[in-house]
Design a protein around this motif. Structure first.
Motif, PDB file in Angstrom:
ATOM      1  N   UNK A 191      35.962  11.265  61.442  1.00  0.00           N
ATOM      2  CA  UNK A 191      35.540  10.211  60.511  1.00  0.00           C
ATOM      3  C   UNK A 191      36.236  10.228  59.155  1.00  0.00           C
ATOM      4  N   UNK A 192      36.912  11.323  58.796  1.00  0.00           N
ATOM      5  CA  UNK A 192      37.539  11.402  57.478  1.00  0.00           C
ATOM      6  C   UNK A 192      39.026  11.060  57.495  1.00  0.00           C
ATOM      7  N   UNK A 193      39.540  10.695  58.655  1.00  0.00           N
ATOM      8  CA  UNK A 193      40.979  10.496  58.783  1.00  0.00           C
ATOM      9  C   UNK A 193      41.494   9.399  57.853  1.00  0.00           C
ATOM     10  N   UNK A 194      40.702   8.384  57.600  1.00  0.00           N
ATOM     11  CA  UNK A 194      41.131   7.259  56.771  1.00  0.00           C
ATOM     12  C   UNK A 194      40.517   7.283  55.375  1.00  0.00           C
ATOM     13  N   UNK A 195      40.095   8.440  54.915  1.00  0.00           N
ATOM     14  CA  UNK A 195      39.510   8.530  53.570  1.00  0.00           C
ATOM     15  C   UNK A 195      40.458   7.987  52.507  1.00  0.00           C
ATOM     16  N   UNK A 196      41.764   8.164  52.716  1.00  0.00           N
ATOM     17  CA  UNK A 196      42.735   7.740  51.688  1.00  0.00           C
ATOM     18  C   UNK A 196      42.766   6.220  51.513  1.00  0.00           C
ATOM     19  N   UNK A 197      42.285   5.486  52.515  1.00  0.00           N
ATOM     20  CA  UNK A 197      42.246   4.030  52.376  1.00  0.00           C
ATOM     21  C   UNK A 197      41.268   3.642  51.270  1.00  0.00           C
ATOM     22  N   UNK A 198      40.148   4.317  51.265  1.00  0.00           N
ATOM     23  CA  UNK A 198      39.123   4.043  50.246  1.00  0.00           C
ATOM     24  C   UNK A 198      39.414   4.768  48.951  1.00  0.00           C
ATOM     25  N   UNK A 199      39.935   5.984  49.057  1.00  0.00           N
ATOM     26  CA  UNK A 199      40.182   6.812  47.877  1.00  0.00           C
ATOM     27  C   UNK A 199      41.523   7.523  48.075  1.00  0.00           C
ATOM     28  N   UNK A 229      39.817  25.048  52.002  1.00  0.00           N
ATOM     29  CA  UNK A 229      40.702  23.910  52.179  1.00  0.00           C
ATOM     30  C   UNK A 229      40.227  22.986  53.300  1.00  0.00           C
ATOM     31  N   UNK A 230      39.628  23.557  54.327  1.00  0.00           N
ATOM     32  CA  UNK A 230      39.146  22.740  55.445  1.00  0.00           C
ATOM     33  C   UNK A 230      38.048  21.777  55.019  1.00  0.00           C
ATOM     34  N   UNK A 231      37.356  22.093  53.956  1.00  0.00           N
ATOM     35  CA  UNK A 231      36.323  21.181  53.456  1.00  0.00           C
ATOM     36  C   UNK A 231      36.933  19.892  52.921  1.00  0.00           C
ATOM     37  N   UNK A 232      38.226  19.928  52.604  1.00  0.00           N
ATOM     38  CA  UNK A 232      38.922  18.736  52.109  1.00  0.00           C
ATOM     39  C   UNK A 232      39.580  17.949  53.234  1.00  0.00           C
ATOM     40  N   UNK A 233      39.394  18.395  54.460  1.00  0.00           N
ATOM     41  CA  UNK A 233      40.009  17.760  55.624  1.00  0.00           C
ATOM     42  C   UNK A 233      40.616  18.805  56.516  1.00  0.00           C
ATOM     43  N   UNK A 264      47.780   3.215  52.179  1.00  0.00           N
ATOM     44  CA  UNK A 264      48.503   3.091  53.447  1.00  0.00           C
ATOM     45  C   UNK A 264      48.943   4.422  54.040  1.00  0.00           C
ATOM     46  N   UNK A 265      48.688   5.541  53.339  1.00  0.00           N
ATOM     47  CA  UNK A 265      49.128   6.839  53.859  1.00  0.00           C
ATOM     48  C   UNK A 265      48.383   7.957  53.146  1.00  0.00           C
ATOM     49  N   UNK A 266      48.297   9.129  53.767  1.00  0.00           N
ATOM     50  CA  UNK A 266      47.706  10.282  53.072  1.00  0.00           C
ATOM     51  C   UNK A 266      48.551  10.650  51.856  1.00  0.00           C
ATOM     52  N   UNK A 267      47.967  11.319  50.864  1.00  0.00           N
ATOM     53  CA  UNK A 267      48.744  11.718  49.693  1.00  0.00           C
ATOM     54  C   UNK A 267      49.886  12.656  50.077  1.00  0.00           C
ATOM     55  N   UNK A 268      51.018  12.474  49.415  1.00  0.00           N
ATOM     56  CA  UNK A 268      52.227  13.237  49.716  1.00  0.00           C
ATOM     57  C   UNK A 268      52.728  13.893  48.441  1.00  0.00           C
ATOM     58  N   UNK A 269      52.786  15.219  48.444  1.00  0.00           N
ATOM     59  CA  UNK A 269      53.220  15.958  47.262  1.00  0.00           C
ATOM     60  C   UNK A 269      54.643  16.457  47.401  1.00  0.00           C
ATOM     61  N   UNK A 270      55.457  16.196  46.391  1.00  0.00           N
ATOM     62  CA  UNK A 270      56.846  16.645  46.349  1.00  0.00           C
ATOM     63  C   UNK A 270      57.037  17.533  45.116  1.00  0.00           C
ATOM     64  N   UNK A 271      57.645  18.696  45.304  1.00  0.00           N
ATOM     65  CA  UNK A 271      57.918  19.623  44.204  1.00  0.00           C
ATOM     66  C   UNK A 271      59.326  20.174  44.363  1.00  0.00           C
TER      67      UNK A 271
END
Length: 283
Positions: A191-199, A229-233, A264-271
């Motif tokens: 159920x949390x797979x699309x959380x990024x759509x809302x937030x 970390x698993x609590x965040x997905x 439209x996508x999960x957050x993506x971090x670049x460093x």
């Protein structure tokens, strides 16, 4: 450098369709880092990522493993079919792979190794976007970020420190780039797979990104456990591979960074850490 490995990225970038804002920013970030990697002229790329239960599963899971076959090839057939990923095939730097294994035993880590493996999308996506020429040898480092018990962030951090020491004690004429690939918050299935759509960014994403730049890294590492970390997905423990990078760079903060987010996508971090900044901190 740290990059994401969402397996849908390459096909989206090849589609020719107008890209959503977040996808265009992801493309631009990869293109920037590709240019910086090319300018660095690496002789070998140490590529660190987790296997997604494609070849190792719950009954047989190494914590940290060096791939030391003659060549590194991937992805799996089902990933080509499902995501349209293109093949990647390059030589493995056997001398560096053996150095990490042999010298690791001298006082750092008793790393596992294998001559039989396939690079899954965690490796193929970053390598394909950062070095599509497939002409630079690699040393793949597989990490367990999915099958409990998973090593805590402190152990990933220590491994990063050890790998830097081992690289620095290798052939002084070799230019070694390190690329790690993982996640910010991410959930696969359920159920949390699309959380990024809302937030698009969770509170954890925002706080973690701020800490990476100006906060207490020791506190961040201490809190980076599989359970937390698993609590965040269920995919968020992939952030542990970013923690590996924090150990490798020491006290240096990222020279350049970008956190891409959108509905439209999960957050993506670049460093990215520059060679000059890393050497300055080493001095």
């Amino acid at each position: 450098m740290c990059v994401p490995h969402d397996p849908t990225i390459p096909a989206a970038l090849r589609s020719g369709a107008e890209l959503p804002v977040a996808a265009a920013a992801t493309r631009d970030a990869f293109e920037y880092l590709r240019g910086r990697l090319d300018a660095a002229r690496p002789d070998v790329i140490v590529m660190v990522a987790g296997d997604h239960l494609n070849q190792w599963f719950m009954h047989q899971m190494p914590q940290f493993l060096i791939g030391k076959a003659p060549r590194a090839q991937g992805p799996f057939a089902h990933e080509r079919e499902l995501f349209g990923l293109e093949p990647y095939d390059t030589r493995i730097d056997g001398a560096l792979a053996r150095h990490l294994l042999d010298r690791g035993l001298d006082g750092h880590f008793d790393l596992a190794y294998s001559n039989e493996f396939t690079l899954d999308h965690g490796f193929v996506v970053p390598l394909g976007l950062l070095r599509p020429e497939q002409d630079v040898p690699v040393v793949p480092v597989f990490t367990n970020v999915m099958a409990p018990p998973v090593a805590p962030g402190s152990r990933f951090f220590q491994l990063g420190q050890a790998v830097r020491e081992l690289i620095e004690s290798f052939d002084e004429d070799s230019r070694v780039a390190v690329v790690t690939s993982g996640h910010m918050s991410n959930a696969i299935g359920g159920p949390r797979m699309a959380d990024f759509v809302r937030q698009p960014l969770s509170p954890w994403d925002t706080a973690t990104w701020e800490t990476l730049h100006t906060g207490d890294i020791a506190e961040l590492v201490a809190g980076a456990t599989f359970e937390r970390l698993s609590k965040e997905g269920n995919g968020t423990p992939g952030f542990l591979d970013y923690v590996f990078a924090l150990g490798l760079v020491g006290d240096a903060r990222a020279t350049w960074s970008q956190l891409v987010s959108g509905p439209t996508q999960p957050p993506a971090g670049f460093l990215r850490w520059s060679e000059n900044d890393l050497m300055a901190k080493a001095d």
